[in-house]
Design an enzyme around this catalytic site. Structure first.
Site, PDB file in Angstrom:
ATOM      1  N   MET A 145       0.858  -1.190   0.000  1.00  0.00           N
ATOM      2  CA  MET A 145       0.000   0.000   0.000  1.00  0.00           C
ATOM      3  C   MET A 145       0.893   1.239   0.000  1.00  0.00           C
ATOM      4  O   MET A 145       1.718   1.401   0.896  1.00  0.00           O
ATOM      5  CB  MET A 145      -0.896   0.027   1.244  1.00  0.00           C
ATOM      6  CG  MET A 145      -1.877  -1.121   1.338  1.00  0.00           C
ATOM      7  SD  MET A 145      -3.259  -0.920   0.216  1.00  0.00           S
ATOM      8  CE  MET A 145      -4.116  -2.486   0.516  1.00  0.00           C
ATOM      9  N   HIS A 146       0.705   2.073  -0.997  1.00  0.00           N
ATOM     10  CA  HIS A 146       1.577   3.254  -1.068  1.00  0.00           C
ATOM     11  C   HIS A 146       0.902   4.497  -1.627  1.00  0.00           C
ATOM     12  O   HIS A 146       1.473   5.586  -1.569  1.00  0.00           O
ATOM     13  CB  HIS A 146       2.789   2.940  -1.948  1.00  0.00           C
ATOM     14  CG  HIS A 146       2.468   2.882  -3.419  1.00  0.00           C
ATOM     15  ND1 HIS A 146       1.869   1.791  -3.990  1.00  0.00           N
ATOM     16  CD2 HIS A 146       2.638   3.782  -4.410  1.00  0.00           C
ATOM     17  CE1 HIS A 146       1.698   2.017  -5.282  1.00  0.00           C
ATOM     18  NE2 HIS A 146       2.143   3.213  -5.568  1.00  0.00           N
ATOM     19  N   ARG A 147      -0.301   4.375  -2.164  1.00  0.00           N
ATOM     20  CA  ARG A 147      -0.920   5.533  -2.813  1.00  0.00           C
ATOM     21  C   ARG A 147      -1.310   6.591  -1.779  1.00  0.00           C
ATOM     22  O   ARG A 147      -1.786   6.260  -0.691  1.00  0.00           O
ATOM     23  CB  ARG A 147      -2.127   5.101  -3.641  1.00  0.00           C
ATOM     24  CG  ARG A 147      -1.742   4.229  -4.820  1.00  0.00           C
ATOM     25  CD  ARG A 147      -2.883   3.956  -5.766  1.00  0.00           C
ATOM     26  NE  ARG A 147      -2.423   3.143  -6.887  1.00  0.00           N
ATOM     27  CZ  ARG A 147      -1.861   3.630  -7.993  1.00  0.00           C
ATOM     28  NH1 ARG A 147      -1.718   4.935  -8.124  1.00  0.00           N
ATOM     29  NH2 ARG A 147      -1.459   2.831  -8.954  1.00  0.00           N
ATOM     30  N   ARG A 180       7.613   6.909   3.718  1.00  0.00           N
ATOM     31  CA  ARG A 180       6.598   7.949   3.894  1.00  0.00           C
ATOM     32  C   ARG A 180       5.440   7.454   4.753  1.00  0.00           C
ATOM     33  O   ARG A 180       4.882   8.196   5.563  1.00  0.00           O
ATOM     34  CB  ARG A 180       6.068   8.418   2.536  1.00  0.00           C
ATOM     35  CG  ARG A 180       5.158   9.648   2.645  1.00  0.00           C
ATOM     36  CD  ARG A 180       4.650  10.135   1.310  1.00  0.00           C
ATOM     37  NE  ARG A 180       3.526   9.354   0.838  1.00  0.00           N
ATOM     38  CZ  ARG A 180       3.546   8.538  -0.202  1.00  0.00           C
ATOM     39  NH1 ARG A 180       4.659   8.365  -0.872  1.00  0.00           N
ATOM     40  NH2 ARG A 180       2.481   7.865  -0.570  1.00  0.00           N
ATOM     41  N   ASP A 224      -2.708  -1.743  -3.499  1.00  0.00           N
ATOM     42  CA  ASP A 224      -3.263  -0.639  -4.277  1.00  0.00           C
ATOM     43  C   ASP A 224      -2.310  -0.295  -5.422  1.00  0.00           C
ATOM     44  O   ASP A 224      -2.410   0.763  -6.031  1.00  0.00           O
ATOM     45  CB  ASP A 224      -3.547   0.585  -3.399  1.00  0.00           C
ATOM     46  CG  ASP A 224      -2.291   1.192  -2.784  1.00  0.00           C
ATOM     47  OD1 ASP A 224      -1.180   0.690  -3.039  1.00  0.00           O
ATOM     48  OD2 ASP A 224      -2.414   2.178  -2.032  1.00  0.00           O
TER      49      ASP A 224
END
Length: 304
Positions: A145-147, A180, A224
């Site tokens: 998951m990174h969006r 992040r 995602d």
């Protein structure tokens, strides 16, 4: 290679174009091939176009239909100025035809990402990532998951942690986590809750061989992201994609991927379906056979 540092997307694209222009003027290529849908794809295509160099686009024709995604704009602009289209799946062909492209410039070659998996299968299998993470084959879930829509907002991050808590009630969960995301978890005061999730295996972003081995032996995947939809389909591993759309529809119509809304109740139903053996088995799309690169080289020999 170009030493393009950090900056806004516009600044990075501009610096890429300036750097590539010098390289193209020096090398004088007969054709420039660009790959995928990232900012450097579009930047390289525009630069070649301005220098009157023919462009080949690998993974051309893919569309999500969501122009709010930067990648979608990159795809559309790149394909509008492409001279030779290398297509990975049927939807790419269909989109390009609808957009008025000429069939003689279009080549359905298959998926070079699958070529890489096939070529390096031995190295993938040699990875000791399962032992390093104390995992059993088919006994864990892989999450990517990174969006920004998922990881940059406190409410969405709380939902993500709730999903992790739900999954780890039944299986270990491997989460190669982006720096992040770590920063935002700390920023929103969620680090303690994250650390309390038993069965969660957090890692730094992994090398290719290790990550591919996790895909191969995961019970299922939560994501995602984009490329992992294709890789999981090739491996016939169930994949739940937490997005409203995908630019890779063959992974849904033929493969093991399914789009799912980020609703914990819906996700629980889908996860139970997978664990109970009721999820679709899927099939590998046409020409995802490890020979796409051979086809591309053959075409380039004919046209150059």
């Amino acid at each position: 290679f170009l030493n393009v540092g950090q900056g806004s997307p516009t600044e990075q694209i501009a610096n890429i174009m300036v750097g590539l222009e010098a390289e193209m003027m020096k090398e004088k290529p007969d054709m420039v091939m660009v790959v995928g849908d990232v900012n450097s794809t579009m930047a390289a295509a525009i630069t070649a176009n301005k220098l009157h160099i023919p462009i080949a686009h690998l993974e051309s024709g893919l569309r999500s239909g969501d122009r709010g995604m930067p990648e979608e704009i990159n795809r559309i602009i790149t394909d509008r100025i492409t001279n030779c289209f290398f297509i990975t799946e049927q939807s790419g062909w269909d989109h390009l035809i609808r957009e008025g492209q000429e069939e003689e410039k279009m080549h359905f070659v298959g998926n070079t990402m699958i070529d890489t998996i096939v070529a390096f299968e031995e190295e993938i299998e040699k990875s000791n990532v399962l032992e390093q993470c104390s995992l059993e084959k088919d006994g864990f879930v892989l999450m990517t998951m990174h969006r920004p829509a998922t990881v940059d907002h406190p409410k969405e991050l709380e939902k993500l942690l709730s999903l992790m808590e739900m999954v780890t009630q039944k299986l270990n969960l491997v989460f190669p986590i982006h720096p992040r995301t770590v920063k935002n978890i700390e920023k929103f005061g969620l680090k303690g809750r994250l650390n309390d999730i038993a069965g969660l295996v957090m890692t730094e972003p992994m090398g290719y061989f290790s990550f591919q081995k996790l895909i191969k032996y995961a019970r299922f995947i939560l994501t995602d992201s984009g490329g992992i939809q294709e890789e999981s389909t090739f491996r016939k591993v169930p994949c739940l994609t937490l997005r409203p759309n995908t630019e890779r529809p063959s992974t849904i119509t033929l493969g093991t991927n399914e789009l799912v809304t980020f609703d914990l109740g819906v996700l629980k139903e889908k996860i139970d379906q997978i664990l109970d053996g009721g999820f679709k088995q899927g099939e590998v799309p046409p020409k995802w056979d490890g020979r796409a690169t051979e086809r591309i080289v053959g075409i380039l020999k004919d046209i150059l």
